[in-house]
Scaffold this motif. Structure first.
Motif, PDB file in Angstrom:
ATOM      1  N   GLY A   1       0.767  -1.235   0.000  1.00 56.27           N
ATOM      2  CA  GLY A   1       0.000   0.000   0.000  1.00 56.27           C
ATOM      3  C   GLY A   1       0.797   1.282   0.000  1.00 56.27           C
ATOM      4  N   VAL A   2       2.116   1.204  -0.140  1.00 60.61           N
ATOM      5  CA  VAL A   2       2.947   2.400  -0.190  1.00 60.61           C
ATOM      6  C   VAL A   2       3.478   2.611  -1.606  1.00 60.61           C
ATOM      7  CG1 VAL A   2       5.077   3.479   0.658  1.00 60.61           C
ATOM      8  CG2 VAL A   2       3.608   2.215   2.230  1.00 60.61           C
ATOM      9  N   LEU A   3       3.900   1.510  -2.233  1.00 58.79           N
ATOM     10  CA  LEU A   3       4.477   1.550  -3.568  1.00 58.79           C
ATOM     11  C   LEU A   3       3.837   0.441  -4.395  1.00 58.79           C
ATOM     12  CD1 LEU A   3       6.843   2.993  -5.106  1.00 58.79           C
ATOM     13  CD2 LEU A   3       8.195   0.980  -4.549  1.00 58.79           C
ATOM     14  N   LEU A   4       3.372   0.792  -5.591  1.00 56.59           N
ATOM     15  CA  LEU A   4       2.726  -0.176  -6.472  1.00 56.59           C
ATOM     16  C   LEU A   4       3.571  -0.369  -7.727  1.00 56.59           C
ATOM     17  CD1 LEU A   4      -0.963   1.109  -6.244  1.00 56.59           C
ATOM     18  CD2 LEU A   4       0.167  -0.622  -4.818  1.00 56.59           C
ATOM     19  N   PHE A   5       3.346  -1.490  -8.425  1.00 60.64           N
ATOM     20  CA  PHE A   5       4.061  -1.823  -9.654  1.00 60.64           C
ATOM     21  C   PHE A   5       3.066  -1.864 -10.801  1.00 60.64           C
ATOM     22  CE2 PHE A   5       6.074  -3.917  -6.066  1.00 60.64           C
ATOM     23  CZ  PHE A   5       7.387  -3.510  -6.183  1.00 60.64           C
ATOM     24  N   ALA A   6       3.481  -1.341 -11.964  1.00 60.36           N
ATOM     25  CA  ALA A   6       2.613  -1.345 -13.138  1.00 60.36           C
ATOM     26  C   ALA A   6       3.455  -1.623 -14.387  1.00 60.36           C
ATOM     27  CB  ALA A   6       1.889  -0.019 -13.286  1.00 60.36           C
ATOM     28  N   PRO A   7       2.860  -2.261 -15.401  1.00 58.45           N
ATOM     29  CA  PRO A   7       3.612  -2.530 -16.632  1.00 58.45           C
ATOM     30  C   PRO A   7       3.747  -1.297 -17.532  1.00 58.45           C
ATOM     31  CG  PRO A   7       1.417  -3.460 -16.777  1.00 58.45           C
ATOM     32  CD  PRO A   7       1.563  -2.914 -15.387  1.00 58.45           C
ATOM     33  N   THR A   8       2.836  -0.326 -17.410  1.00 58.24           N
ATOM     34  CA  THR A   8       2.873   0.887 -18.221  1.00 58.24           C
ATOM     35  C   THR A   8       2.446   2.080 -17.371  1.00 58.24           C
ATOM     36  OG1 THR A   8       0.563   0.754 -18.944  1.00 58.24           O
ATOM     37  CG2 THR A   8       2.191  -0.431 -20.289  1.00 58.24           C
ATOM     38  N   THR A   9       2.726   3.277 -17.856  1.00 60.32           N
ATOM     39  CA  THR A   9       2.361   4.481 -17.112  1.00 60.32           C
ATOM     40  C   THR A   9       0.854   4.697 -17.073  1.00 60.32           C
ATOM     41  OG1 THR A   9       2.665   5.832 -19.097  1.00 60.32           O
ATOM     42  CG2 THR A   9       4.532   5.670 -17.570  1.00 60.32           C
ATOM     43  N   SER A  10       0.124   4.091 -17.999  1.00 59.21           N
ATOM     44  CA  SER A  10      -1.328   4.257 -18.013  1.00 59.21           C
ATOM     45  C   SER A  10      -2.062   3.140 -17.271  1.00 59.21           C
ATOM     46  CB  SER A  10      -1.840   4.356 -19.454  1.00 59.21           C
ATOM     47  OG  SER A  10      -1.512   3.181 -20.166  1.00 59.21           O
ATOM     48  N   SER A  11      -1.324   2.188 -16.709  1.00 59.35           N
ATOM     49  CA  SER A  11      -1.923   1.071 -15.976  1.00 59.35           C
ATOM     50  C   SER A  11      -2.074   1.403 -14.499  1.00 59.35           C
ATOM     51  CB  SER A  11      -1.055  -0.181 -16.087  1.00 59.35           C
ATOM     52  OG  SER A  11      -0.892  -0.582 -17.418  1.00 59.35           O
ATOM     53  N   VAL A  12      -3.084   0.842 -13.884  1.00 55.73           N
ATOM     54  CA  VAL A  12      -3.244   0.944 -12.439  1.00 55.73           C
ATOM     55  C   VAL A  12      -2.308  -0.079 -11.805  1.00 55.73           C
ATOM     56  CG1 VAL A  12      -4.847   0.671 -10.514  1.00 55.73           C
ATOM     57  CG2 VAL A  12      -5.628   1.702 -12.657  1.00 55.73           C
ATOM     58  N   GLY A  13      -1.497   0.351 -10.851  1.00 57.38           N
ATOM     59  CA  GLY A  13      -0.527  -0.534 -10.226  1.00 57.38           C
ATOM     60  C   GLY A  13      -1.133  -1.463  -9.195  1.00 57.38           C
ATOM     61  N   SER A  14      -0.332  -2.445  -8.778  1.00 51.97           N
ATOM     62  CA  SER A  14      -0.750  -3.397  -7.755  1.00 51.97           C
ATOM     63  C   SER A  14       0.443  -3.692  -6.845  1.00 51.97           C
ATOM     64  CB  SER A  14      -1.286  -4.680  -8.381  1.00 51.97           C
ATOM     65  OG  SER A  14      -0.283  -5.314  -9.148  1.00 51.97           O
ATOM     66  N   ASP A  15       0.168  -4.310  -5.686  1.00 52.48           N
ATOM     67  CA  ASP A  15       1.233  -4.645  -4.742  1.00 52.48           C
ATOM     68  C   ASP A  15       2.212  -5.672  -5.303  1.00 52.48           C
ATOM     69  OD1 ASP A  15       0.552  -2.955  -2.572  1.00 52.48           O
ATOM     70  OD2 ASP A  15      -0.996  -4.350  -1.925  1.00 52.48           O
ATOM     71  N   THR A  16       1.742  -6.504  -6.220  1.00 47.43           N
ATOM     72  CA  THR A  16       2.577  -7.525  -6.862  1.00 47.43           C
ATOM     73  C   THR A  16       2.351  -7.457  -8.361  1.00 47.43           C
ATOM     74  OG1 THR A  16       2.417  -8.988  -4.940  1.00 47.43           O
ATOM     75  CG2 THR A  16       3.044 -10.004  -7.014  1.00 47.43           C
ATOM     76  N   LEU A  17       3.420  -7.596  -9.126  1.00 48.75           N
ATOM     77  CA  LEU A  17       3.316  -7.608 -10.582  1.00 48.75           C
ATOM     78  C   LEU A  17       4.193  -8.715 -11.126  1.00 48.75           C
ATOM     79  CD1 LEU A  17       2.472  -6.241 -13.319  1.00 48.75           C
ATOM     80  CD2 LEU A  17       4.620  -4.952 -13.141  1.00 48.75           C
ATOM     81  N   VAL A  18       3.635  -9.544 -11.997  1.00 51.76           N
ATOM     82  CA  VAL A  18       4.429 -10.515 -12.740  1.00 51.76           C
ATOM     83  C   VAL A  18       4.566  -9.957 -14.142  1.00 51.76           C
ATOM     84  CG1 VAL A  18       4.635 -12.869 -13.591  1.00 51.76           C
ATOM     85  CG2 VAL A  18       3.606 -12.440 -11.344  1.00 51.76           C
ATOM     86  N   PHE A  19       5.795  -9.633 -14.511  1.00 49.09           N
ATOM     87  CA  PHE A  19       6.089  -9.012 -15.801  1.00 49.09           C
ATOM     88  C   PHE A  19       6.986  -9.968 -16.576  1.00 49.09           C
ATOM     89  CE2 PHE A  19       8.475  -6.386 -18.721  1.00 49.09           C
ATOM     90  CZ  PHE A  19       7.507  -5.528 -19.213  1.00 49.09           C
TER      91      PHE A  19
END
Length: 104
Positions: free
Chosen positions: A30-48
């Protein structure tokens, strides 16, 4: 709303056929999120997935409007040595410090 910043991971050798899935997580949700693109909504976990034959991938870090905090992020993939980095989150900015960007 928060701010976002891109970071690049670099592999020691090209990703294998079918690509290399890399999982990004943070030790403080809940402090830092990960996203595949700048237009994506981030999440706590990202599999890229790093595309086959590629040695780099770009991931977007999104800082939320929260109290200042220090977050350790991890990038892991089966069969590869994972890496961590310490992220300092200030409102309304983020700073990446000592990012170990090479995976092998």
């Amino acid at each position: 709303a928060g701010l976002q910043r891109s970071t690049t991971i670099t592999l020691d050798s090209p990703a294998p056929a079918g690509g290399l899935p890399v999982t990004f997580t943070a030790d403080v949700p809940g402090v830092l999120l990960f996203a595949p693109t700048t237009s994506s909504v981030g999440s706590d976990t990202l599999v890229f997935t790093v595309p086959a034959g590629s040695t780099t991938a770009q991931v977007i870090l999104q800082a939320l409007d929260v109290s200042p905090d220090t977050v350790v992020i991890s990038a892991t993939s089966p069969g590869w040595t994972g890496r961590t980095a310490t992220i300092f989150v200030w409102q309304p900015v983020i700073q990446i410090s000592a990012l170990l960007s090479t995976m092998n």
